[in-house]
Scaffold this motif. Structure first.
Motif, short mmCIF file in Angstrom:
data_model
loop_
_atom_site.label_atom_id
_atom_site.label_comp_id
_atom_site.label_asym_id
_atom_site.label_seq_id
_atom_site.Cartn_x
_atom_site.Cartn_y
_atom_site.Cartn_z
N GLU A 1 4.14 17.99 -4.32
CA GLU A 1 5.73 19.09 -4.96
C GLU A 1 6.68 18.33 -5.31
O GLU A 1 7.26 19.05 -5.81
N ALA A 2 6.19 16.93 -5.46
CA ALA A 2 7.89 15.97 -6.59
C ALA A 2 8.77 16.26 -6.11
O ALA A 2 9.65 15.82 -6.40
N ARG A 3 9.01 16.57 -4.76
CA ARG A 3 10.65 16.35 -3.71
C ARG A 3 10.74 14.87 -3.15
O ARG A 3 9.64 14.22 -2.60
N PHE A 4 11.88 14.97 -3.43
CA PHE A 4 12.37 13.49 -2.63
C PHE A 4 11.44 13.79 -0.76
O PHE A 4 12.08 14.69 0.21
N ASP A 5 11.21 12.02 -0.18
CA ASP A 5 11.01 12.11 0.92
C ASP A 5 12.12 12.89 1.78
O ASP A 5 13.11 13.10 1.88
N ASP A 6 11.11 14.21 2.89
CA ASP A 6 12.27 14.88 3.60
C ASP A 6 11.73 14.45 5.73
O ASP A 6 11.13 15.65 5.73
N GLY A 7 11.41 13.15 5.12
CA GLY A 7 10.30 12.81 6.67
C GLY A 7 9.28 13.59 7.02
O GLY A 7 8.43 14.07 8.07
N CYS A 8 8.31 14.65 6.17
CA CYS A 8 7.27 15.46 6.23
C CYS A 8 5.71 14.37 6.59
O CYS A 8 5.62 13.35 6.30
N SER A 9 5.44 14.43 7.06
CA SER A 9 3.48 14.10 7.87
C SER A 9 2.92 14.29 6.31
O SER A 9 2.57 15.28 5.44
N LEU A 10 1.81 13.48 6.51
CA LEU A 10 0.05 13.79 5.46
C LEU A 10 0.02 14.24 5.50
O LEU A 10 0.15 14.82 6.65
N ASP A 11 -0.83 15.53 4.12
CA ASP A 11 -1.50 16.71 4.21
C ASP A 11 -2.79 16.15 4.83
O ASP A 11 -3.10 14.91 5.38
N ALA A 12 -3.37 16.90 5.00
CA ALA A 12 -4.98 17.05 5.51
C ALA A 12 -5.67 15.69 4.30
O ALA A 12 -6.56 15.15 5.17
N SER A 13 -5.60 16.23 3.29
CA SER A 13 -6.61 15.40 2.37
C SER A 13 -6.14 14.42 2.86
O SER A 13 -6.77 13.19 2.52
N GLY A 14 -4.74 13.84 2.38
CA GLY A 14 -4.34 12.63 2.64
C GLY A 14 -4.46 12.03 3.82
O GLY A 14 -4.55 10.28 4.02
N LEU A 15 -4.53 12.41 5.37
CA LEU A 15 -5.06 12.06 6.16
C LEU A 15 -6.51 11.43 6.00
O LEU A 15 -6.92 10.06 6.41
N ARG A 16 -6.75 12.28 5.64
CA ARG A 16 -9.20 12.11 5.68
C ARG A 16 -8.83 11.08 4.37
O ARG A 16 -10.52 10.06 5.04
N LEU A 17 -7.79 10.88 3.67
CA LEU A 17 -8.38 10.02 2.80
C LEU A 17 -8.27 8.59 2.79
O LEU A 17 -8.91 7.12 3.15
N ALA A 18 -7.45 8.54 3.98
CA ALA A 18 -6.67 6.90 3.98
C ALA A 18 -7.34 6.95 5.48
O ALA A 18 -7.51 5.41 5.73
N GLU A 19 -7.76 7.60 6.30
CA GLU A 19 -8.67 6.94 6.91
C GLU A 19 -10.56 6.42 6.61
O GLU A 19 -10.60 5.76 7.35
N ALA A 20 -10.34 7.01 5.29
CA ALA A 20 -11.73 6.92 4.81
C ALA A 20 -11.82 5.46 4.07
O ALA A 20 -12.85 4.80 4.21
N ILE B 1 1.05 -1.25 0.13
CA ILE B 1 0.31 -0.28 -0.64
C ILE B 1 1.34 1.39 -0.25
O ILE B 1 1.35 1.29 0.77
N SER B 2 0.37 2.32 -0.81
CA SER B 2 1.41 3.30 -0.90
C SER B 2 0.95 4.43 -0.44
O SER B 2 -0.02 4.51 -0.25
N PRO B 3 1.35 5.34 0.53
CA PRO B 3 1.27 5.96 1.69
C PRO B 3 0.24 7.51 0.91
O PRO B 3 0.25 7.96 -0.75
N ALA B 4 -0.91 7.87 1.85
CA ALA B 4 -1.18 8.86 1.63
C ALA B 4 -0.36 10.11 0.58
O ALA B 4 0.31 9.69 0.93
N ILE B 5 -0.90 10.90 0.58
CA ILE B 5 -0.64 12.30 -0.34
C ILE B 5 0.38 13.34 0.89
O ILE B 5 -0.51 13.08 2.09
N SER B 6 1.03 13.56 1.28
CA SER B 6 1.97 14.59 1.94
C SER B 6 2.39 15.57 1.15
O SER B 6 2.84 15.44 -0.50
N ALA B 7 3.16 16.20 1.54
CA ALA B 7 3.70 18.04 0.94
C ALA B 7 4.51 17.21 -0.44
O ALA B 7 4.58 17.85 -1.01
N ALA B 8 5.95 16.52 0.61
CA ALA B 8 6.54 16.21 -0.77
C ALA B 8 6.57 15.34 -2.40
O ALA B 8 6.82 15.40 -2.35
N LEU B 9 5.10 14.42 -1.89
CA LEU B 9 4.35 14.11 -2.85
C LEU B 9 3.66 14.34 -3.67
O LEU B 9 4.38 14.73 -4.50
#
Length: 189
Positions: free
Chosen positions: A18-37, A8-16
């Motif tokens: 913005e097409a940045r290499f992962d920097d350890g940031c958290s999921l954004d609010a919409s990503g968290l909502r979609l994962a919970e749903a 399972i690929s992770p939900a959306i985060s700012a790094a995803l």
């Protein structure tokens, strides 16, 4: 014996986003909502694993998975490029990026090569093939790419041709050395 692995690929985060290499940031609010749903959409699993990254851990938690950390499933180490976008690195180090995208063994950033990642994941996949039952693993997109490359016996340059959208499942069934692959099912479907 048949093993089943759902990556399972992770939900959306700012790094995803913005097409940045992962920097350890958290999921954004919409990503968290979609994962919970999507939490109720998963079948039962015999074990659940998670990459050590923040966005993978947060996605697993939002999906309601009691997942164990699996260090072997860590994302690609991009060394000094961590947190930068590919566009930024391409401006600063155009020759290095071009060679990195063309040569799976090249590591201009000081981290891990794509070949090294694929080899590491192939060992994990062989071990997963010995587990009878269903395994869920919330992993970075590059882990999904490496698994697909090795499971299908594809050449390593195919790694860059595999799109892994956020919060999708890639399913494997079979055993070590012989896998069937189903890619890109959106969770909740």
């Amino acid at each position: 014996m048949t093993s089943r692995v759902m990556l399972i690929s992770p939900a959306i985060s700012a790094a995803l986003r913005e097409a940045r290499f992962d920097d350890g940031c958290s999921l954004d609010a919409s990503g968290l909502r979609l994962a919970e749903a999507a939490a109720g959409s998963l079948p039962a699993a015999d074990r659940a694993l998670v990459s050590p990254g923040v966005r993978c851990r947060e996605t697993a938690t939002a999906l309601g998975l009691d997942a164990a950390d699996e260090p072997e499933l860590a994302g690609l180490d991009v060394g000094r490029w961590r947190g930068a976008s590919l566009a930024e690195v391409s401006v600063e180090e155009p020759e290095a990026v071009a060679r990195w995208l063309a040569d799976p063994s090249y590591t201009p950033h000081g981290g891990e090569s794509v070949r090294g990642l694929c080899d590491r994941i192939a060992k994990w996949l062989d071990a997963a093939g010995e587990f009878e039952g269903r395994t869920f693993a919330v992993v970075e997109p590059e882990i999904v790419r490496a698994v697909v490359v090795r499971a299908l016996g594809a050449p390593e340059p195919a790694f860059w041709r595999i799109d892994v959208p956020p919060l999708t499942a890639t399913e494997l069934s079979g055993r070590a050395g012989r896998w069937n692959v189903r890619v890109g099912r959106a969770l909740g479907d």
